[in-house]
Design a protein around this motif. Structure first.
Motif, PDB file in Angstrom:
ATOM      1  N   SER A 174     -10.379   6.128  -4.631  1.00  0.00           N
ATOM      2  CA  SER A 174      -9.966   4.958  -5.399  1.00  0.00           C
ATOM      3  C   SER A 174      -8.447   4.835  -5.444  1.00  0.00           C
ATOM      4  CB  SER A 174     -10.531   5.078  -6.814  1.00  0.00           C
ATOM      5  OG  SER A 174     -10.135   3.988  -7.587  1.00  0.00           O
ATOM      6  N   PHE A 175      -7.771   5.954  -5.677  1.00  0.00           N
ATOM      7  CA  PHE A 175      -6.307   5.958  -5.727  1.00  0.00           C
ATOM      8  C   PHE A 175      -5.719   5.519  -4.378  1.00  0.00           C
ATOM      9  CE2 PHE A 175      -2.256   8.233  -5.105  1.00  0.00           C
ATOM     10  CZ  PHE A 175      -1.524   7.668  -6.137  1.00  0.00           C
ATOM     11  N   CYS A 176      -6.247   6.062  -3.286  1.00  0.00           N
ATOM     12  CA  CYS A 176      -5.745   5.699  -1.957  1.00  0.00           C
ATOM     13  C   CYS A 176      -6.018   4.230  -1.643  1.00  0.00           C
ATOM     14  CB  CYS A 176      -6.390   6.598  -0.892  1.00  0.00           C
ATOM     15  SG  CYS A 176      -5.789   8.280  -0.912  1.00  0.00           S
ATOM     16  N   MET A 177      -7.225   3.763  -1.955  1.00  0.00           N
ATOM     17  CA  MET A 177      -7.562   2.370  -1.661  1.00  0.00           C
ATOM     18  C   MET A 177      -6.729   1.400  -2.502  1.00  0.00           C
ATOM     19  SD  MET A 177      -9.627   2.516   0.812  1.00  0.00           S
ATOM     20  CE  MET A 177     -10.342   0.895   0.943  1.00  0.00           C
ATOM     21  N   LEU A 178      -6.496   1.776  -3.766  1.00  0.00           N
ATOM     22  CA  LEU A 178      -5.670   0.928  -4.628  1.00  0.00           C
ATOM     23  C   LEU A 178      -4.233   0.883  -4.118  1.00  0.00           C
ATOM     24  CD1 LEU A 178      -5.456  -0.845  -7.135  1.00  0.00           C
ATOM     25  CD2 LEU A 178      -5.002   1.221  -8.474  1.00  0.00           C
ATOM     26  N   SER A 179      -3.701   2.048  -3.718  1.00  0.00           N
ATOM     27  CA  SER A 179      -2.346   2.097  -3.174  1.00  0.00           C
ATOM     28  C   SER A 179      -2.246   1.254  -1.902  1.00  0.00           C
ATOM     29  CB  SER A 179      -1.955   3.544  -2.855  1.00  0.00           C
ATOM     30  OG  SER A 179      -1.985   4.319  -4.011  1.00  0.00           O
ATOM     31  N   TRP A 198       0.663   3.405   5.497  1.00  0.00           N
ATOM     32  CA  TRP A 198      -0.322   2.825   4.565  1.00  0.00           C
ATOM     33  C   TRP A 198      -1.704   2.763   5.169  1.00  0.00           C
ATOM     34  CZ3 TRP A 198       0.565   3.583  -0.080  1.00  0.00           C
ATOM     35  CH2 TRP A 198       1.866   3.513  -0.599  1.00  0.00           C
ATOM     36  N   LYS A 199      -1.776   2.598   6.488  1.00  0.00           N
ATOM     37  CA  LYS A 199      -3.079   2.652   7.163  1.00  0.00           C
ATOM     38  C   LYS A 199      -3.703   4.034   6.985  1.00  0.00           C
ATOM     39  CE  LYS A 199      -4.474  -0.820   9.911  1.00  0.00           C
ATOM     40  NZ  LYS A 199      -5.083  -1.967   9.409  1.00  0.00           N
ATOM     41  N   VAL A 200      -2.866   5.079   7.129  1.00  0.00           N
ATOM     42  CA  VAL A 200      -3.363   6.452   6.950  1.00  0.00           C
ATOM     43  C   VAL A 200      -3.869   6.635   5.522  1.00  0.00           C
ATOM     44  CG1 VAL A 200      -2.699   8.897   6.918  1.00  0.00           C
ATOM     45  CG2 VAL A 200      -1.911   7.416   8.781  1.00  0.00           C
ATOM     46  N   VAL A 201      -3.097   6.123   4.540  1.00  0.00           N
ATOM     47  CA  VAL A 201      -3.524   6.218   3.132  1.00  0.00           C
ATOM     48  C   VAL A 201      -4.861   5.500   2.943  1.00  0.00           C
ATOM     49  CG1 VAL A 201      -2.957   5.482   0.773  1.00  0.00           C
ATOM     50  CG2 VAL A 201      -1.187   6.500   2.216  1.00  0.00           C
ATOM     51  N   GLY A 202      -4.985   4.316   3.501  1.00  0.00           N
ATOM     52  CA  GLY A 202      -6.238   3.559   3.403  1.00  0.00           C
ATOM     53  C   GLY A 202      -7.408   4.293   4.031  1.00  0.00           C
ATOM     54  N   TRP A 203      -7.169   4.902   5.193  1.00  0.00           N
ATOM     55  CA  TRP A 203      -8.247   5.631   5.864  1.00  0.00           C
ATOM     56  C   TRP A 203      -8.594   6.923   5.132  1.00  0.00           C
ATOM     57  CZ3 TRP A 203     -11.924   4.062   8.826  1.00  0.00           C
ATOM     58  CH2 TRP A 203     -11.737   2.891   9.569  1.00  0.00           C
ATOM     59  N   ILE A 204      -7.604   7.547   4.497  1.00  0.00           N
ATOM     60  CA  ILE A 204      -7.910   8.726   3.656  1.00  0.00           C
ATOM     61  C   ILE A 204      -8.823   8.284   2.506  1.00  0.00           C
ATOM     62  CG2 ILE A 204      -6.922  10.383   2.009  1.00  0.00           C
ATOM     63  CD1 ILE A 204      -4.498  10.600   3.930  1.00  0.00           C
ATOM     64  N   GLY A 205      -8.529   7.118   1.935  1.00  0.00           N
ATOM     65  CA  GLY A 205      -9.393   6.572   0.881  1.00  0.00           C
ATOM     66  C   GLY A 205     -10.803   6.343   1.382  1.00  0.00           C
ATOM     67  N   LYS A 254       0.111  -2.473   0.915  1.00  0.00           N
ATOM     68  CA  LYS A 254      -0.041  -2.892   2.310  1.00  0.00           C
ATOM     69  C   LYS A 254      -0.669  -4.283   2.421  1.00  0.00           C
ATOM     70  CE  LYS A 254      -0.389  -2.562   6.825  1.00  0.00           C
ATOM     71  NZ  LYS A 254       0.773  -2.737   7.659  1.00  0.00           N
ATOM     72  N   THR A 255      -1.922  -4.390   1.983  1.00  0.00           N
ATOM     73  CA  THR A 255      -2.623  -5.656   2.218  1.00  0.00           C
ATOM     74  C   THR A 255      -2.320  -6.708   1.161  1.00  0.00           C
ATOM     75  OG1 THR A 255      -4.595  -5.055   0.968  1.00  0.00           O
ATOM     76  CG2 THR A 255      -4.524  -4.390   3.288  1.00  0.00           C
ATOM     77  N   LYS A 256      -2.015  -6.247  -0.068  1.00  0.00           N
ATOM     78  CA  LYS A 256      -1.822  -7.143  -1.213  1.00  0.00           C
ATOM     79  C   LYS A 256      -3.030  -8.073  -1.365  1.00  0.00           C
ATOM     80  CE  LYS A 256       3.251  -6.968  -0.804  1.00  0.00           C
ATOM     81  NZ  LYS A 256       3.244  -5.589  -0.483  1.00  0.00           N
ATOM     82  N   ASP A 257      -4.210  -7.515  -1.086  1.00  0.00           N
ATOM     83  CA  ASP A 257      -5.463  -8.275  -1.147  1.00  0.00           C
ATOM     84  C   ASP A 257      -6.061  -8.134  -2.545  1.00  0.00           C
ATOM     85  OD1 ASP A 257      -8.167  -9.061  -1.032  1.00  0.00           O
ATOM     86  OD2 ASP A 257      -8.265  -8.618   1.114  1.00  0.00           O
ATOM     87  N   SER A 258      -6.155  -9.257  -3.254  1.00  0.00           N
ATOM     88  CA  SER A 258      -6.618  -9.233  -4.648  1.00  0.00           C
ATOM     89  C   SER A 258      -8.043  -8.701  -4.772  1.00  0.00           C
ATOM     90  CB  SER A 258      -6.507 -10.627  -5.270  1.00  0.00           C
ATOM     91  OG  SER A 258      -7.324 -11.542  -4.555  1.00  0.00           O
ATOM     92  N   VAL A 259      -8.886  -8.922  -3.760  1.00  0.00           N
ATOM     93  CA  VAL A 259     -10.271  -8.440  -3.820  1.00  0.00           C
ATOM     94  C   VAL A 259     -10.298  -6.913  -3.829  1.00  0.00           C
ATOM     95  CG1 VAL A 259     -12.477  -8.363  -2.588  1.00  0.00           C
ATOM     96  CG2 VAL A 259     -11.191 -10.495  -2.682  1.00  0.00           C
TER      97      VAL A 259
END
Ligand SMILES: [Zn+2]
Length: 120
Positions: free
Chosen positions: A50-55, A8-15, A60-65
């Motif tokens: 956007s798709f990567c950051m939303l995923s 999920w970190k990789v997905v976030g960094w791709i985003g 991963k973070t379950k951060d509502s912001v």
């Protein structure tokens, strides 16, 4: 750099990388044309980011912001891609010289021949 890697970190960094790349693409296109330009690839990178950051936020973070920040912005990205596609499809090719004319043109800008009326 102290980053604990996971899928999920990789997905976030791709985003993050996609969002950063779109700014570079848009900036370079505008500098090249000496006017503000938003290339098609800008919207594709926006959608990917956007798709990567939303995923990443959802799983991963379950951060509502972060979830809220990326929950709806895919709508204008996809809409702009659709509008761009329709605009390209509305261009009319001249049967005589094969010049591609802008939507709504009645005559070919290259050879002056009449163009067929646009289909509805
Ligand atoms: Zn023509």
């Amino acid at each position: 750099m102290g980053i604990m890697w996971s899928t999920w970190k990789v997905v976030g960094w791709i985003g993050n990388l996609a969002f950063f790349t779109r700014f570079i693409i848009q900036w370079r296109a505008s500098e090249n044309r000496k006017q503000v330009v938003v290339p098609l690839s800008f919207w594709w990178f926006s959608l990917l980011g956007s798709f990567c950051m939303l995923s990443y936020a959802l799983f991963k973070t379950k951060d509502s912001v972060i979830i809220f920040a990326n929950l709806f912005n895919w709508i204008p990205y996809i809409r702009n891609l659709v509008i761009h596609r329709r605009h390209l499809a509305a261009h009319m090719e001249c049967k005589t010289c094969l010049n591609v004319n802008p939507p709504g043109a009645r005559f070919c800008a290259e050879c002056g021949k009449g163009l067929p009326l646009p289909r509805n």
